[in-house]
Enzyme design. Structure first.
Site, PDB file in Angstrom:
ATOM      1  N   PRO A  88       0.826  -1.225   0.000  1.00 11.14           N
ATOM      2  CA  PRO A  88       0.000   0.000   0.000  1.00 11.14           C
ATOM      3  C   PRO A  88       0.852   1.263   0.000  1.00 11.14           C
ATOM      4  O   PRO A  88       0.340   2.345  -0.239  1.00 11.14           O
ATOM      5  CB  PRO A  88      -0.811  -0.115   1.299  1.00 11.14           C
ATOM      6  CG  PRO A  88      -0.658  -1.518   1.756  1.00 11.14           C
ATOM      7  CD  PRO A  88       0.604  -2.054   1.202  1.00 11.14           C
ATOM      8  N   GLU A 115       1.897  -7.890   8.486  1.00 13.81           N
ATOM      9  CA  GLU A 115       2.194  -6.450   8.547  1.00 13.81           C
ATOM     10  C   GLU A 115       3.074  -5.994   7.382  1.00 13.81           C
ATOM     11  O   GLU A 115       3.341  -4.817   7.234  1.00 13.81           O
ATOM     12  CB  GLU A 115       2.916  -6.126   9.861  1.00 13.81           C
ATOM     13  CG  GLU A 115       2.041  -6.193  11.079  1.00 13.81           C
ATOM     14  CD  GLU A 115       0.828  -5.273  10.988  1.00 13.81           C
ATOM     15  OE1 GLU A 115       1.034  -4.065  10.801  1.00 13.81           O
ATOM     16  OE2 GLU A 115      -0.311  -5.769  11.086  1.00 13.81           O
ATOM     17  N   ARG A 153      -1.822  -8.635 -20.852  1.00 15.45           N
ATOM     18  CA  ARG A 153      -2.689  -8.286 -21.995  1.00 15.45           C
ATOM     19  C   ARG A 153      -2.019  -7.322 -22.966  1.00 15.45           C
ATOM     20  O   ARG A 153      -2.516  -7.101 -24.063  1.00 15.45           O
ATOM     21  CB  ARG A 153      -4.069  -7.810 -21.547  1.00 15.45           C
ATOM     22  CG  ARG A 153      -4.121  -6.562 -20.757  1.00 15.45           C
ATOM     23  CD  ARG A 153      -5.562  -6.267 -20.333  1.00 15.45           C
ATOM     24  NE  ARG A 153      -6.388  -5.787 -21.429  1.00 15.45           N
ATOM     25  CZ  ARG A 153      -6.257  -4.593 -22.004  1.00 15.45           C
ATOM     26  NH1 ARG A 153      -5.324  -3.762 -21.588  1.00 15.45           N
ATOM     27  NH2 ARG A 153      -7.047  -4.228 -22.983  1.00 15.45           N
ATOM     28  N   ASP A 168      -6.077   0.853 -26.639  1.00 16.88           N
ATOM     29  CA  ASP A 168      -5.695   1.315 -25.302  1.00 16.88           C
ATOM     30  C   ASP A 168      -4.775   2.514 -25.387  1.00 16.88           C
ATOM     31  O   ASP A 168      -4.907   3.466 -24.648  1.00 16.88           O
ATOM     32  CB  ASP A 168      -4.909   0.227 -24.551  1.00 16.88           C
ATOM     33  CG  ASP A 168      -5.832  -0.796 -23.948  1.00 16.88           C
ATOM     34  OD1 ASP A 168      -7.041  -0.611 -24.031  1.00 16.88           O
ATOM     35  OD2 ASP A 168      -5.304  -1.779 -23.402  1.00 16.88           O
TER      36      ASP A 168
END
Ligand code: ADE
Length: 419
Positions: A88, A115, A153, A168
């Protein structure tokens, strides 16, 4: 685009079984387009109990120890591995990051759990920490799968249609349009008529419009970086004015046309999808000179010399006044263009470029960007236009004297360039 190889270090290999054997990723592995190796972190445990983690110094939960991670990494044979730690705390995973990973030969993904992992391992061995969003998961396995899926992809042949990936990058930075399949009516809701009409042009226009409206309403934060040109169905015009412009004493004058402006601005126009480059001068001799230059390059191109230059100069069209040029656009577009004047000086009521970018996309009207030569457009022009654009500022010091061809390039890149 060359990633063929991923290695995943995880204490939970079971997570990956279905993922690696299912759908597009499963097929890509079977066809040898990508290779995914799962390395079980527990095989490198510290002791016979299979220990891989310990209490956090200073208190808290469990942290994965550096040595099992290091040994697992060492066990992976690679010359040019790029080591990613999903966490994160990482940079947010965007399509740009995905594209950067797709250019690597070998990506190693280190899955944390509990953690997290010992920071010394991150410092010593990790090239990039990546977060898949501002929320906390129980481990790095799902983010690792997300990364593998998104990167795979982009590898040629992995997704069905090559165009899907090309699209894209062409439609970069905007949201997708809505999709529908059979039946044509479901629960009383019809598939939009534009999609069932069989008219490909109409379908394409409708899709672009829907994508634009969705991006404007749902993700306006994407706009600064989005390349919006494919989403505009009407013509874009750049106008270079040699009269009426100001000289350094603020007198209204007629400036001289320069070859540099003609060449460089037409090349910028071509690059960013401008339909015509309108050069305004009341002097016939100057217009004749412009025609000579464009004709010279046209001839040169026929003789096989620099065809790209004549292609760009083909965009040039001369007019003896702004009014005639606007009338010409109006006839061509069957609609009055939205006219935007540019200036190097601050003016009351001028709007920031991002606001104009939003307006252009919202209105989808023909657009004419007006640039002045010499010391800038004469005051009278500012009263006749639909909007005035804030000056381009370097953000450093007082000096603000870009050449008009630089200003055109910067403005076009802000509105139509994608990054
Ligand atoms: N590990 C836990 N949460 C994560 C997240 N949001 N992104 C990447 N790795 C994670």
């Amino acid at each position: 685009m060359g990633v063929v190889r991923f290695s995943v270090v995880t204490a939970f290999p079971e997570y990956f079984h279905a993922f690696l054997n299912t759908s597009i990723v499963g097929k890509a592995i079977k066809e040898g387009k990508i290779e995914v190796e799962i390395v079980n972190l527990r095989d490198f445990a510290q002791n016979s109990y299979g220990q891989i983690d310990d209490y956090s110094y200073g208190g808290g939960g469990m942290v994965i120890m550096p040595e099992p991670l290091y040994k697992a990494l060492e066990s992976i044979k690679s010359d040019k591995a790029y080591v990613v730690y999903p966490s994160p705390q990482g940079v947010i995973l965007t399509q740009d990051v995905v594209e950067a990973l797709a250019a690597k030969d070998h990506v190693i993904l280190i899955c944390g759990h509990y953690e997290g992992i010992d920071e010394r391992f991150v410092e010593k061995c990790v090239d990039l920490e990546i977060s898949i969003g501002d929320y906390v998961l129980t481990g790095g396995e799902l983010p690792a799968m997300v990364i593998i899926d998104a990167v795979s992809r982009l590898i040629p042949g992995v997704v069905g249609k090559k165009e899907a990936v090309l699209e894209d990058s062409f439609y970069k930075g905007m949201l997708d349009y809505p999709h529908y399949t059979r039946p044509a009516e479901w629960n009383g809701i019809q598939v939009p008529e534009e999609l069932t009409s069989g008219d490909h042009e109409r379908t394409a226009r409708w899709r672009m419009r829907q994508a634009a409206l969705r991006t404007l309403s749902r993700r306006p934060d994407l706009l600064p970086r989005a390349g919006i040109r494919p989403y505009l169905s009407r013509g874009i015009y750049v106008m270079l004015v040699h009269h009426p412009v100001l000289n350094k004493n603020d007198e209204v004058v007629t400036s001289a046309v320069t070859g540099l402006d003609l060449h460089d601005i037409s090349r910028s126009c071509m690059t960013y999808g401008v339909d015509k480059f309108l050069v305004i001068t009341p002097l016939k001799s100057q217009r004749d000179m412009i025609h000579k230059i464009t004709a010279h390059w046209e001839r040169a191109s026929k003789e096989g010399l620099n065809p790209m230059r004549s292609e760009a100069l083909n965009l040039v069209k001369t007019f003896n006044s702004i009014e005639f040029a606007i009338m010409w656009i109006k006839r061509r577009e069957k609609e009055k263009p939205f006219i935007v004047a540019t200036t190097a000086k601050k003016r009351k009521g001028a709007i920031p470029w991002l606001e104009l970018k939003r307006t252009i996309l919202e209105q989808d009207a023909p657009l004419c960007l007006v640039f002045g030569t010499s010391w800038g457009l004469a005051d009278e022009i500012f009263n006749q236009v639909d909007a005035v654009l804030d000056p381009i500022l370097g953000g450093y010091g007082e000096y603000n004297h870009l050449s008009v061809r630089s200003a055109v390039a910067v403005a076009l890149d802000r509105f139509f360039g994608s990054r």
